[in-house]
Design a protein around this motif. Structure first.
Motif, mmCIF file in Angstrom:
data_model
loop_
_atom_site.group_PDB
_atom_site.id
_atom_site.type_symbol
_atom_site.label_atom_id
_atom_site.label_comp_id
_atom_site.label_asym_id
_atom_site.label_seq_id
_atom_site.Cartn_x
_atom_site.Cartn_y
_atom_site.Cartn_z
ATOM 1 N N PRO A 7 0.783 -1.234 0.000
ATOM 2 C CA PRO A 7 0.000 0.000 0.000
ATOM 3 C C PRO A 7 0.811 1.279 0.000
ATOM 4 N N GLY A 8 2.109 1.194 0.144
ATOM 5 C CA GLY A 8 2.883 2.425 0.112
ATOM 6 C C GLY A 8 4.022 2.421 1.096
ATOM 7 N N TYR A 9 4.672 3.563 1.223
ATOM 8 C CA TYR A 9 5.849 3.601 2.089
ATOM 9 C C TYR A 9 5.622 4.487 3.306
ATOM 10 N N ILE A 10 4.381 4.744 3.673
ATOM 11 C CA ILE A 10 4.085 5.501 4.892
ATOM 12 C C ILE A 10 3.791 4.505 6.017
ATOM 13 N N ARG A 11 4.387 4.731 7.170
ATOM 14 C CA ARG A 11 4.146 3.846 8.307
ATOM 15 C C ARG A 11 3.862 4.659 9.568
ATOM 16 N N ILE A 47 11.011 -3.063 15.904
ATOM 17 C CA ILE A 47 10.731 -2.908 14.484
ATOM 18 C C ILE A 47 11.003 -4.209 13.749
ATOM 19 N N PHE A 48 10.026 -4.675 13.009
ATOM 20 C CA PHE A 48 10.192 -5.870 12.193
ATOM 21 C C PHE A 48 10.790 -5.440 10.855
ATOM 22 N N LEU A 49 12.074 -5.742 10.672
ATOM 23 C CA LEU A 49 12.799 -5.222 9.512
ATOM 24 C C LEU A 49 12.236 -5.720 8.191
ATOM 25 N N GLY A 50 11.655 -6.913 8.191
ATOM 26 C CA GLY A 50 11.122 -7.456 6.947
ATOM 27 C C GLY A 50 10.008 -6.615 6.367
ATOM 28 N N ASP A 51 9.433 -5.745 7.170
ATOM 29 C CA ASP A 51 8.306 -4.925 6.731
ATOM 30 C C ASP A 51 8.750 -3.516 6.337
ATOM 31 N N TYR A 52 10.058 -3.301 6.298
ATOM 32 C CA TYR A 52 10.554 -1.959 6.022
ATOM 33 C C TYR A 52 11.399 -1.938 4.763
ATOM 34 N N TYR A 53 11.285 -0.860 4.042
ATOM 35 C CA TYR A 53 11.976 -0.712 2.780
ATOM 36 C C TYR A 53 12.775 0.582 2.801
ATOM 37 N N SER A 54 13.640 0.717 1.811
ATOM 38 C CA SER A 54 14.451 1.922 1.741
ATOM 39 C C SER A 54 13.560 3.141 1.502
ATOM 40 N N LYS A 55 13.894 4.212 2.163
ATOM 41 C CA LYS A 55 13.195 5.500 2.058
ATOM 42 C C LYS A 55 11.706 5.360 2.388
ATOM 43 N N MET A 56 11.397 5.443 3.650
ATOM 44 C CA MET A 56 10.025 5.307 4.114
ATOM 45 C C MET A 56 9.657 6.502 4.992
ATOM 46 N N PHE A 57 8.448 7.022 4.806
ATOM 47 C CA PHE A 57 7.977 8.164 5.578
ATOM 48 C C PHE A 57 7.358 7.646 6.867
ATOM 49 N N ILE A 58 7.976 7.984 8.003
ATOM 50 C CA ILE A 58 7.535 7.488 9.307
ATOM 51 C C ILE A 58 6.770 8.570 10.055
ATOM 52 N N LEU A 59 5.619 8.195 10.601
ATOM 53 C CA LEU A 59 4.851 9.060 11.486
ATOM 54 C C LEU A 59 4.976 8.485 12.890
ATOM 55 N N PHE A 60 5.630 9.208 13.773
ATOM 56 C CA PHE A 60 5.823 8.744 15.136
ATOM 57 C C PHE A 60 4.532 8.926 15.928
ATOM 58 N N GLN A 61 4.065 7.850 16.506
ATOM 59 C CA GLN A 61 2.791 7.846 17.229
ATOM 60 C C GLN A 61 3.046 7.607 18.716
ATOM 61 N N TYR A 62 2.417 8.436 19.540
ATOM 62 C CA TYR A 62 2.564 8.258 20.991
ATOM 63 C C TYR A 62 1.240 8.573 21.675
ATOM 64 N N GLN A 120 1.325 0.447 11.556
ATOM 65 C CA GLN A 120 0.267 0.418 10.553
ATOM 66 C C GLN A 120 0.762 1.009 9.235
ATOM 67 N N LYS A 121 0.319 0.414 8.134
ATOM 68 C CA LYS A 121 0.655 0.914 6.812
ATOM 69 C C LYS A 121 -0.400 1.929 6.375
ATOM 70 N N VAL A 122 0.055 2.959 5.666
ATOM 71 C CA VAL A 122 -0.849 3.978 5.143
ATOM 72 C C VAL A 122 -0.535 4.156 3.658
ATOM 73 N N ASP A 123 -1.554 4.170 2.829
ATOM 74 C CA ASP A 123 -1.359 4.301 1.396
ATOM 75 C C ASP A 123 -0.673 5.628 1.073
ATOM 76 N N ASP A 124 0.316 5.588 0.182
ATOM 77 C CA ASP A 124 1.074 6.802 -0.102
ATOM 78 C C ASP A 124 0.292 7.840 -0.906
ATOM 79 N N LYS A 125 -0.921 7.520 -1.312
ATOM 80 C CA LYS A 125 -1.735 8.532 -2.010
ATOM 81 C C LYS A 125 -2.133 9.672 -1.074
ATOM 82 N N TYR A 126 -1.998 9.436 0.237
ATOM 83 C CA TYR A 126 -2.356 10.465 1.220
ATOM 84 C C TYR A 126 -1.146 11.320 1.626
ATOM 85 N N LEU A 127 0.014 11.050 1.032
ATOM 86 C CA LEU A 127 1.242 11.713 1.476
ATOM 87 C C LEU A 127 1.143 13.232 1.439
ATOM 88 N N GLU A 128 0.656 13.784 0.340
ATOM 89 C CA GLU A 128 0.584 15.237 0.193
ATOM 90 C C GLU A 128 -0.324 15.859 1.253
#
Length: 267
Positions: A7-11, A47-62, A120-128
């Motif tokens: 679904p994209g590279y936003i997590r 972090i489960f590395l298998g679920d991560y790819y190069s250059k990913m936009f991370i949203l820190f949640q607390y 959680q994965k977020v579709d990159d169509k929402y990036l902007e």
């Protein structure tokens, strides 16, 4: 059958209250907790590395809010063994004074339900739209720790990580006295700022406390002759490369000597 597209590279990356007892601690970690120019301290985030790819936009949640963001790279290295390094581009890292709530996030990401304790994965169509919302929020003035501050992560029984910062007073008179006694040439590698940079580098050198101040239980008055040494920026960085095991100056001096002798043999 076509493969299911990622679904994209936003997590959304949750920061646990077990690791960070307060939102302030989590924010300071994002701003200063990375080391080696952005590399995550090992073992801090689950972090489960298998679920991560190069250059990913991370949203820190607390605790039900997005408190910051940054672009992360999962870099695969083969030397000295095959491993993955999680690295943040520090120019992209920011922290929000006022977090983004689940209600605000759901207005953009329609399929979002709620924040939880897993990534959680977020579709990159929402990036902007997400970036626009982040830009609308009031950005926090960075609480940048300087050389007089310490960020310490202590693992106790049960895997709990205590996070705290302590401000240490380092009076200029001790630093000046150390330079007067030891001189402005690096005591480990011999580098002289003045010889390399001319007048700009005259009398410039960094001062290293042989016993790290954050490890002391009480206030002490350092002896500039025996408790402090003068080192260049590179050697100072190497001494502190592993925060949990500060390298002894003599050991680093041996390493520098060995490397130089090895180079001579090659040439």
């Amino acid at each position: 059958m076509n493969e299911k597209k990622d679904p994209g590279y936003i997590r959304l990356l949750p920061l646990s209250t077990n690791d960070f007892p307060s939102c302030e601690c989590a924010k300071i970690f994002i701003e200063n907790g990375f080391h080696r120019d952005g590399e995550l301290l090992p073992g801090l985030l689950d972090i489960f590395l298998g679920d991560y790819y190069s250059k990913m936009f991370i949203l820190f949640q607390y605790q039900g809010e997005i408190i910051g963001s940054g672009i992360m790279h999962a870099i695969h290295k083969r030397e000295p063994y095959y491993h993955t390094v999680i690295h943040f581009d520090m120019d992209t890292v920011n922290v929000l004074e006022e977090g983004i709530t689940g209600f605000e996030f759901k207005k953009i990401v329609k399929e979002f339900k709620k924040f939880n304790s897993v990534t959680q994965k977020v579709d990159d169509k929402y990036l902007e739209q997400i970036n626009h919302l982040i830009s609308e929020k009031r950005h926090r003035k960075k609480q940048q720790l300087d050389e007089c501050s310490s960020v310490v992560f202590n693992k106790s029984e049960g895997g709990r990580i205590e996070y705290y910062t302590t401000k240490y007073e380092r009076l200029n008179k001790y630093r000046s006295e150390a330079i007067r006694i030891h001189g402005s040439k690096c005591e480990i590698c011999g580098f002289d700022f003045g010889e390399t940079y001319g007048h700009m580098g005259d009398d410039y050198i960094e001062v290293h406390h042989i016993v790290p101040l954050f490890s002391l239980k009480q206030e002490v008055i350092p002896n500039p002759e025996t408790d402090m040494i003068c080192v260049c920026s590179n050697c100072h960085r190497m001494l502190h490369r592993d925060k949990y095991s500060i390298v002894e100056p003599e050991r680093l001096k041996e390493i520098v000597k060995y490397q130089r002798e090895k180079e001579k043999k090659i040439t």
